[in-house]
Design an enzyme around this catalytic site. Structure first.
Site, PDB file in Angstrom:
ATOM      1  CD1 TRP A 102      -2.171  -2.228   1.881  1.00 44.72           C
ATOM      2  CD2 TRP A 102      -3.011  -1.493  -0.166  1.00 44.72           C
ATOM      3  NE1 TRP A 102      -3.104  -2.812   1.358  1.00 44.72           N
ATOM      4  CE2 TRP A 102      -3.537  -2.626   0.194  1.00 44.72           C
ATOM      5  CE3 TRP A 102      -3.193  -0.630  -1.300  1.00 44.72           C
ATOM      6  CZ2 TRP A 102      -4.478  -2.969  -0.565  1.00 44.72           C
ATOM      7  CZ3 TRP A 102      -4.124  -1.177  -2.011  1.00 44.72           C
ATOM      8  CH2 TRP A 102      -4.896  -2.264  -1.679  1.00 44.72           C
ATOM      9  CG  ASP A 171      -3.507   3.842   3.859  1.00 44.35           C
ATOM     10  OD1 ASP A 171      -4.535   3.731   4.534  1.00 44.35           O
ATOM     11  OD2 ASP A 171      -3.238   3.379   2.810  1.00 44.35           O
ATOM     12  CE  LYS A 195      -9.072  -2.923   3.492  1.00 43.54           C
ATOM     13  NZ  LYS A 195      -7.927  -2.203   3.046  1.00 43.54           N
TER      14      LYS A 195
END
Ligand SMILES: *Cc1c(COP(=O)(O)O)cnc(C)c1O
Length: 389
Positions: A102, A171, A195
């Protein structure tokens, strides 16, 4: 009805109480005779829903008054570009810490937009199994970027890098509200909801007001929808927001509050993660893939004794270059992993297949996962190890 224990990395399990409330209000939300799915986002009934969701984020995350809370779309992946487009104009240069997929994707997106990306630290040398320690970040950077919890690799920062005056962007897609976090240490935080917060469809952005540029101070050509100002000026209602997802988000936030807020979540998550890591560390059949001091409380990848550094290395070779012994070892590893996932699923423990970049298995144990779920997983793992020694 039978519910499973769902260890999916995302979208992932939601608190059962929340799902029941949504079901009860599905056809008639508070006497309106409509589902929230069917409502205008500008209606009297809907307005309090989005206002409450924002107020609850502010309350639970103790968001300082000089920060905006935005609800946007496009997932975490769109933020990779939005961050660069909105923060990158001055030096056209940013510092990234590379801790896995990511973080790399975010850096690649910035590069695409003409930002000079300095990878100031990386854990690539050990397949991203740890978080590099970067005490202080200095330089002419528009921002410094980290991925605070690495969903695929199973790592998490146990410190916040000191960036001085450089805005720190993080993030937090897979760890938002899993623990208390000092928002004031960051310039910008973002999280896709699917999530730990809600179903897919909404992305939370928390940004310090002075970092929101006028549209002309974004990178040239930045579309209206990708300027933070568009959303901050319009209460996240410039266009139609993901109404129903925000409604579920509000319910999840109230569930978090009832369960002790961010502190309560940390206690609950530590209990679950300790239970699983303690088992992994004491097992001669399984092992965790991450280093102590960098371990995620949310995503726990693990391998069996049939996966080793040697099988991993063999797996990276071209098939033709593998020895017979390597081929046999890899086949055995795959057989055991597949068997684990299949038998776990039959036992009501689902979505445990590991990401291909780590292999083996991964248990994602977000806020909504219960300690009972983790105990059921460990009991299954013990039985499986006994049967497959
Ligand atoms: C899942 C995930 C993303 C991507 O999110 P999308 O909403 O699918 O774009 C980004 N960062 C992290 C840490 C993630 O876990």
């Amino acid at each position: 009805m039978s519910r499973v224990y769902n260890f999916s990395a995302g979208p992932s399990c939601l608190p059962e109480e929340v799902l029941n409330e949504c079901a009860a209000e599905m056809l008639d939300y508070k006497g309106t005779g409509q589902s929230v799915m069917e409502m205008s986002h500008r209606s009297k009934a809907y307005e309090p829903i989005i206002e409450d969701a924002e107020a609850m984020i502010r309350k639970l995350m103790k968001v300082p008054d000089n920060y905006k809370v935005l609800f946007v779309q496009g997932g975490g992946s769109t933020q990779f570009a939005m961050v660069a487009e909105n923060l990158g104009l001055k030096f056209k240069k940013a510092a990234y810490i590379e801790t896995g997929v990511w973080a790399k994707k975010a850096a690649a997106e910035a590069k695409k937009l003409g930002i000079a990306v300095d990878v100031i630290a990386s854990s690539k040398d050990k397949n991203y199994s740890y978080i590099p320690k970067v005490e202080k970040i200095t330089g002419d950077y528009d921002y410094a970027y980290i991925c605070f919890n690495n969903t695929i690799m199973g790592t998490h920062y146990e410190y916040i890098p000191d960036t001085g005056n450089i805005p720190l962007v993080a993030d937090i897609s897979s760890c938002v509200l899993s623990e208390p976090l000092d928002v004031s240490k960051f310039g910008l935080l973002f999280a896709g909801a699917q999530k730990n917060l809600a179903p897919a469809g909404v992305t939370l952005v928390i940004i310090r007001e002075d970092l929101i540029p006028e549209p002309e101070n974004c990178l040239p050509g930045t579309p209206t929808m990708l300027a933070y100002k568009t959303h901050s000026e319009n209460g996240s209602m410039y266009n139609t927001p993901p109404c129903y997802t925000i409604y579920v988000l509000g319910k999840v936030l109230h569930w978090i509050e009832k369960n002790g807020g961010a502190e309560g979540m940390l206690k609950r998550n530590k209990e679950k993660a300790d239970y699983l890591y303690n088992f992994l560390d004491s097992s001669d059949f399984y092992h965790a893939t991450t280093e102590v001091g960098s371990r995620s409380l949310m995503n726990v990848p693990f391998l069996t004794k049939y996966s080793s550094a040697e099988t991993a290395a063999a797996g990276k070779k071209d098939e033709a270059d593998r020895t017979d012994a390597e081929k046999a070892a890899l086949a055995k590893e795959k057989e055991i992993n597949d068997k684990f996932v299949k038998e776990a699923s039959a036992a009501g423990l689902v979505n445990l297949k590991g990401h291909r970049l780590v292999g083996g298995m991964r248990a994602s144990i977000y806020n909504a996962m219960t300690l009972d779920g983790v105990k059921a997983l460990v009991a299954f793992m013990k039985k499986f190890a006994e049967e497959n020694k």
